[in-house]
Structures are given as C-alpha cells and as structure tokens.
Design an enzyme around this catalytic site. Structure first.
Site, PDB file in Angstrom:
ATOM      1  N   ARG B 304       0.865  -1.190   0.000  1.00 15.97           N
ATOM      2  CA  ARG B 304       0.000   0.000   0.000  1.00 15.97           C
ATOM      3  C   ARG B 304       0.896   1.232   0.000  1.00 15.97           C
ATOM      4  NH1 ARG B 304      -1.239   2.488   4.764  1.00 15.97           N
ATOM      5  NH2 ARG B 304      -1.560   0.630   6.030  1.00 15.97           N
ATOM      6  N   HIS B 308      -3.601   4.103   4.911  1.00 15.11           N
ATOM      7  CA  HIS B 308      -4.701   3.138   4.995  1.00 15.11           C
ATOM      8  C   HIS B 308      -5.994   3.812   4.535  1.00 15.11           C
ATOM      9  CE1 HIS B 308      -7.732   0.461   6.576  1.00 15.11           C
ATOM     10  NE2 HIS B 308      -8.159   1.397   7.382  1.00 15.11           N
ATOM     11  N   TYR B 317       4.498   5.558  11.212  1.00 17.99           N
ATOM     12  CA  TYR B 317       4.746   4.155  11.557  1.00 17.99           C
ATOM     13  C   TYR B 317       5.607   3.395  10.546  1.00 17.99           C
ATOM     14  CZ  TYR B 317       0.502   3.557   8.604  1.00 17.99           C
ATOM     15  OH  TYR B 317      -0.418   3.596   7.587  1.00 17.99           O
TER      16      TYR B 317
END
Lengths: 358, 412
Positions: B304, B308, B317
């Site tokens: 990805r 998200h 992160y």
C-alpha cells in the site's frame, strides 16, 4: 390472597390442558381431523418439516442438528428425510454458521440456523448486527437475507453458565432484524413457518424449558399473524403482558388470581420486534394497570420499552405505575439460585397486588 | 517474563534460546522451527520469498514460470495497462476530492492496481466477487463506474450498484465479515450444481481481504467452512504489508499463503504488483473452484503506497526507505516498459490513455460535487423487506414534522 398462597414455582403448577385454553382464546380454527396433541419441540419439528417440504430452498444449518437431531432433538429425523445437503451438521463456530447462512441467502436459499443455547449466540453477534440486519438497507432492498436464527432461550433447566440467558433485547434493539418468541405448541408450529417465509431476517426465540409442554395442534387451522400480540385471557382489573417462557407462568398467575376474584387480562406479545402494542394500549385504557413480565434483566429491556410506551400512550388512563417483573440486573446465577432469579407465580401475583393496591 | 526486554527482544533471539529437540517427542509432532527458519519466514513476509509467482519483472521483462504461464496478445497487454492507469487516476482524483472536503474519507488503492486488475480480469461474468472496502479496481472490472463508489465516501449512500446484477457484493467495512458471506454464497453455488467438469455454466466466488483480516476469527472460520464443504471460493488476500499501522509481523509468524496448508487446501503467493502473474494465478484458482477442486488461497504480495485511509499518517509508523524500495516495483511502470520494449504500443496509445484518464477524473469531479443529498425518507427506506408498523409511524411523524417547516417557509 397473599396470606393463603404457598410458594409455588411455575413448573410446579404446570398441568396438561392449559395450552388448549390458550388455543381456544386465539384465532385458530378450521376443519377437524388434523388435530393432534404435541409438545413445543414436536411442533417445531413439524413446522420445520412443513417448511422444507413446501420450499426446496429451505436449508438447516447448525451444530449436531443432523444425526443427533439437535441437542433438544428439534430437528430429529430431518436429515434422514431431506439429506445432508439440506440439513447441515456444521463446524462448531457460530459466526461461521450465521456468516455462511447470509451468503446462502444472497444466493437464493432460505437458511434456518440453530444456535444450541442462548449464551452461544454472541460469537455470531457481529455477523447478525453488522451484516444480516443491514444488507437490505445498505443495498436499498436489492439484497434480501431471509435467514432465521433459532435460539433456545431462558432458564429453568438447571444448566451450567451460558445456557440460560435471555438475549432478545440486544436484537430487538437492532433495526433490520425481526424478533419473535413462541410460547406454546400452536404458535411454535405456525410461527416457525411464518418466520421462514418472511423475507426479513428473524431471530426466533424458543422457550427451552417449555419444550415438553403439550397442547392440541390443528395443522389445518388459519395461523395467527406473525407480528401480532394476542389476548390470551380477557379481564378488567389489570393487564399482564409477557412472552416466551413467561406465557405459562402468567397463565397460571391469571388462573390463581381469578380464584381470588381478580380478573386479569393476559397478552402474549409473540413479536418483540416489531412490537404490536395496540392491544396493550387498548387493554390498559380499560384496566388502568399494567404488569410486564419477562425473564430477561429489566434494565434497558423489552419490558422497559413497553413500560415507556404505555406511559406515553396511556398516561391519563393509568391508575398505577407500570410495574415490571423481570430477571435481576445480574449475570444469570448458578442453577441452584435460578428459582430466585426467575419471575415465578408469586412474584407476578405480588406485582398484581401492588398494582391493585395503588 | 514481564521485563521490558522480553517485549522488545525478538524471539527467539538466537539458536542458543532454542532447546534441543527432545528425544522423547513423538514423531508426529512437528519440530520447533530453528532460529534460521523463523527469520527466513519473517523475511518472506517482507521480501516475497522464493515461492513468489512472477511473470513480469519490475524491470518489465517477461519471465517464464513452470506452472503458470499466460498467453496474452499485445491488445490484452494494452487493455491491462489501460485498466490500471484509469483506476489509479480515479483513485488519485478521489484522494484529492477528500483533501478538498468533497469526500468524508477515501481508501486509497495506490500500489495495488495489478493485484486488483489481475484478479478482476480473471473472473468470468457469472463469477461472484465479495470485496472489502479498497477494491476499486475489482469494481472497475465488474463494470461498476467509479462514480458509483462516491456515495459511500461522500455520505449519500452505502453503494448504489445492484450487487446481483454486477455480481459484486457491497463493500464490507467490518474486517473479515465478507469472507464468511462469500463462503456461504459459494456453498450455494455448489448446492445449485454449478460446480464440476461437465458444466458449461460453472461458477466460482472470489473474496477479497487484507493481511490484517487474516487475524480475524471470521476469516479462519471461513477457511474451515470452505474446506469442509469444498466450497468453490478463492480467498484472495492482498497482503499490502500494513494493517493501518500494524506490520505483517503482528499478524503472522509464517507467510500467509502457507496457512492454507493447515486448513487443507492449496495456498499460493503471487507477485501482486505483477498484473500478468496475478491474472494467471487467479484464472487457475477460479478454474480449480469451478471444476470442484476449491477452495484456494491466493496471497497477492503487494504494497500500500498511500495511507490506509485519508485519516491516517503512514509517516508515523513506517520508514521512507521502505516506500522507496517498493516504488521500484511499481505495477504500472513495469507494464509500460514492457509495452515499449516489445513495441506492443506506440506513443499514440499512451497519449490516448492519458487523455482518457484526464476525462475520467474530470467526470468524477463534476459528478461528485453535484451529488444531491438524498431525501430524509432514505433514513427509513428498505430497513425491512416487509413493513414494520412502528417504524412506518416514526417515518410518517418525522416527515410530517419536516413538512411543517416547508409550510412556514423555513429551512430544515
């Protein structure tokens, strides 16, 4: 009355033949010759069989429902007659049972799931409230999910933890689901067929401690509507409303009260969502008093909802506050204490007295 | 055991931590993995591993695979390229629309175009797809116009396409729910006799979910059901390496495709950034299901590239060098290079696709800003298939209440 009354459990006053009284009070009628005396368990079995014979898309899913016939034998003999493809013994996972039933329904089947005991429905709760309840709304009616989930519910059988719960309010609180509870063999036979025929998902609650109670069943009668309350006994002094396993308890209470000269009106809700409260409003306007009886804990419950709606609709007719006789707001107790937890004849009569004295 | 070191120290940290195999252990019990095996397994979750099926390298070179090959025409190649470019453009436009406040949220698919177009184009019209909420590329392959996705994210509806006509289920937000629903649908296909070698009208089901969903009970239950009932269902896991901020190591100790072994059906890992490999593997898996050999688990190994959703911040992160490494594996660029090198497409073709994507973006934007808010009646419509008198009364009372505002000339 209280002075002469001895402490009596609902089970202790059960006698054969009361069911026929309730049947006579209902709308059942029709040609003779098809009447038989059956238990609630047998009536459900006959109802499932009739639905499966009528529609080849009706399939049953559940744990141990095939060869064993279910832990309560409700599906006894159905796998033998309809085959393993229509009566499926499933792996032991409730989300799996309900989640795959949803997929089968999308495919055009009419699945009937058996949850072995009330307390085991929670692993499937997510599928019920997130998918089953909402797919019709989400898709603007393009997808119908005619799934029936049968749940043996309530206490009184001396079982271990998680086997005696009354989770119906969780589901009545969720839009998109219909929730019903049968209280006698006649309703058991017809309501299970009506639930299966419904294009909506139906949570079907069965009073497990009443499974072996008998009544006359006329399978050629015209069934009472699925989502209608029914007046089981007419009276003028106070109204008692109940459903499921409490139907028998309250029938007994009405009879005992009559011996003391109190004429109580008794209403079996039958449908918990949608609620058919018009007969309750009409009754309370005449009697001025209402006692709602349910095994489930009372706080934020169906009993609470009825009390709220009745005070809203019948405010000027009420002679006493609406009283609730329910399970306590505690976890279901160990079996040796369940007799104290469950509403029984005495607690119902005590509430009637308090209401009449107001 | 509760010391901070316990939580921060990788386990097992060295082979010295692993007890020697017990002489008395029954032969049927699998040996505990060695440290090297554990490390190799985790590395496989981040690098693809030797089992990765690939037909087109990141450099755009066609490579052979002993079990999966694909006979594809230049026109077929160009179509796949066009699909991916248009889907990416629609995705970027919707991302921008969210940033401009036109959409409440968007779920980007950037980087996963090959996984979705490869899988989507492997389907027959009669096959059924159950998406999660990021499958904009699969929706495209099912003939759903990107404008039909907008209502979900603008808040005007929950999806407007007909799931049974398009054979594409509504988006499912709760992680993993749809995997069980798809399995049940596939059980129905089998009950209907739509599975087997002799049928011309055989069908299969494919269900999409992410690496995070593999931790859910529903997905594991679906694996059990699929296996027990021989359901013709392809479990298509897009492993994009991150479940919001949780990395693969938080989901599994072994490569995800290997989990299928434990349930008793084949699992296969495909390069999810390779549209040709994804197409070939998914075609094979769907045919396995149609012929009665299902289920199959496909792990599409992808990444990805964006957040998200538009609500999270991946810079908190994950490291940028990871992103840079995956940029080199871009699913569209490798097809473009292959088309150019093989002289399968000329400049006019690329210019035409670019113009087409511009037009799509413009059409999406215009559609989005003009979308009407549905009437209040929508709140009450189709809650039930059959009427509910209490709800009908509630609706009527509310609509009467609103009508009072109209009569007085006020707004509501």
């Amino acid at each position: 009355m209280a002075e002469t009354r001895s402490r009596t459990t609902a089970q202790g006053t059960d006698t054969a033949g009361d069911g026929s009284t309730r049947q006579a009070a209902g709308a059942a009628g029709g040609p003779a010759g098809t009447t038989q005396k059956v238990t609630i368990a047998k009536a459900l079995n006959l109802g499932l069989r009739a639905a499966m014979e009528r529609d080849p898309k009706v399939v049953l899913l559940g744990e141990d429902i095939g060869k064993l016939g279910g832990v309560f034998r409700i599906t006894d003999g159905l796998q033998k007659d309809f085959g393993e493809q229509r009566v499926m013994d499933t792996p032991l996972a409730e989300s799996g049972i309900i989640g795959t039933a949803i997929g089968l329904a999308i495919r055009g089947y009419r699945p009937v799931c058996e949850i072995q005991f009330d307390g085991f429905i929670f692993p499937g709760f997510d599928q019920i409230v997130s998918q089953l309840a909402k797919l019709h709304f989400r898709t603007q009616g393009r997808i119908k999910v005619p799934v029936v989930i049968r749940v043996p519910f309530g206490g009184g059988i001396g079982a271990v933890e998680h086997h005696s719960e009354s989770p119906e309010s969780y589901f009545a609180h969720t839009a998109g689901l219909k929730v019903v509870a049968c209280g006698d063999p006649v309703d058991a036979y017809w309501m299970i067929q009506q639930a299966i025929a419904s294009d909506d998902p139906v949570l079907f609650f069965e009073p497990k401690r009443r499974y072996q109670e008998k009544a006359e069943l006329d399978t050629s009668a015209t069934p009472f509507p699925l989502h209608a309350s029914r007046v089981l006994q007419q009276g003028s002094d106070a109204t008692v409303v109940c459903y499921g396993p409490m139907v028998r308890t309250c029938t007994d209470a009405v009879r005992v009260a009559a011996e003391d000269g109190h004429r109580l009106e008794l209403i079996d809700l039958r449908s918990l969502s949608p609620l058919d409260l018009a007969p309750v409003f009409e009754s309370v306007r005449r009697t001025g008093r209402l006692i709602v009886v349910s095994e489930a804990p009372g706080e934020s419950s169906i009993a609470a909802e009825i009390a709220a709606q009745v005070q809203q609709e019948c405010f000027y007719s009420l002679e006493a506050p609406v009283l609730r006789v329910t399970g306590f707001d505690t976890p279901y107790p160990p079996a040796k204490l369940e007799e104290e937890f469950l509403p029984d004849l005495d607690r119902v009569l005590d509430a009637v007295e308090r209401s009449l004295r107001w | 055991m509760s010391s901070p070191e316990y939580w921060t120290k990788p386990w097992p940290s060295s082979s010295a931590d692993i007890p020697p195999p017990s002489e008395s252990a029954p032969a049927a019990v699998a040996a505990r993995p060695t440290a090297e095996q554990v490390i190799a397994g985790l590395r496989a979750t981040s690098e693809g591993g030797p089992d990765l099926v690939q037909l087109l390298t990141p450099e755009g070179e066609r490579v052979a695979h002993p079990h999966f090959d694909l006979d594809i025409t230049p026109e077929g190649l160009r179509d796949l390229y066009r699909d991916m470019v248009l889907v990416r453009r629609a995705d970027r436009e919707c991302n921008a629309l969210q940033r401009q406040g036109q959409l409440g949220i968007w779920v980007p698919l950037l980087g996963q175009e090959a996984a979705q177009i490869g899988a989507g184009r492997a389907m027959r019209p009669t096959d059924m797809a159950f998406p999660s909420y990021r499958e904009h590329g699969v929706a495209w392959c099912r003939g759903i116009d990107p404008t039909e996705l907008l209502g979900i994210f603008r808040g005007t509806d929950h999806g407007t396409w007909d799931p049974l006509e398009k054979r594409f289920h509504p988006y499912t937000i709760v992680i993993g729910n749809q995997v069980l629903n798809a399995t049940g649908y596939a059980m129905g296909q089998r009950l209907d006799g739509k599975v087997g070698d002799d049928h011309q009208d055989d069908e299969a089901t494919i269900v999409f979910f992410g690496d995070g969903a593999t931790s859910q009970g529903d997905v594991n239950e679906a694996f059990v059901w699929g296996a027990v009932y021989d359901a013709p269902v392809v479990f298509f896991c897009q492993n994009n390496q991150w479940a919001i901020s949780e990395p693969m190591e938080r989901q599994s100790r072994i490569p995800l495709y290997q989990r299928a072994n434990g349930f008793g059906f084949p699992g296969i890992r495909v390069d999810g950034n390779d549209v040709l490999a994804t197409l070939a593997v998914t075609r094979w898996a769907l045919e396995e299901c149609r012929s009665g050999n299902g289920p199959v688990l496909i792990e599409a190994f992808t990444y990805r590239m964006d957040a998200h959703t538009t609500s999270d911040d991946p810079t908190r992160y994950r490291l940028s060098d990871e992103l840079e490494a995956w940029k080199l594996k871009d699913p569209i660029e490798r097809v473009r290079v292959h088309l150019v090198r093989g002289q399968f497409a000329d400049a006019d073709f690329f210019a035409h696709v670019d113009a087409e994507s511009d037009a799509l973006a413009e059409r999406l934007r215009a559609y989005c800003v003009d979308m009407p808010t549905p009437p209040a009646e929508r709140i009450f419509s189709n809650v039930y298939a059959e009427s509910s008198p209490p709800l009908d009364r509630q609706r009527d009372e509310f609509l009467t209440y609103l009508a009072d505002f109209d009569h007085s000339g006020g707004a509501h």
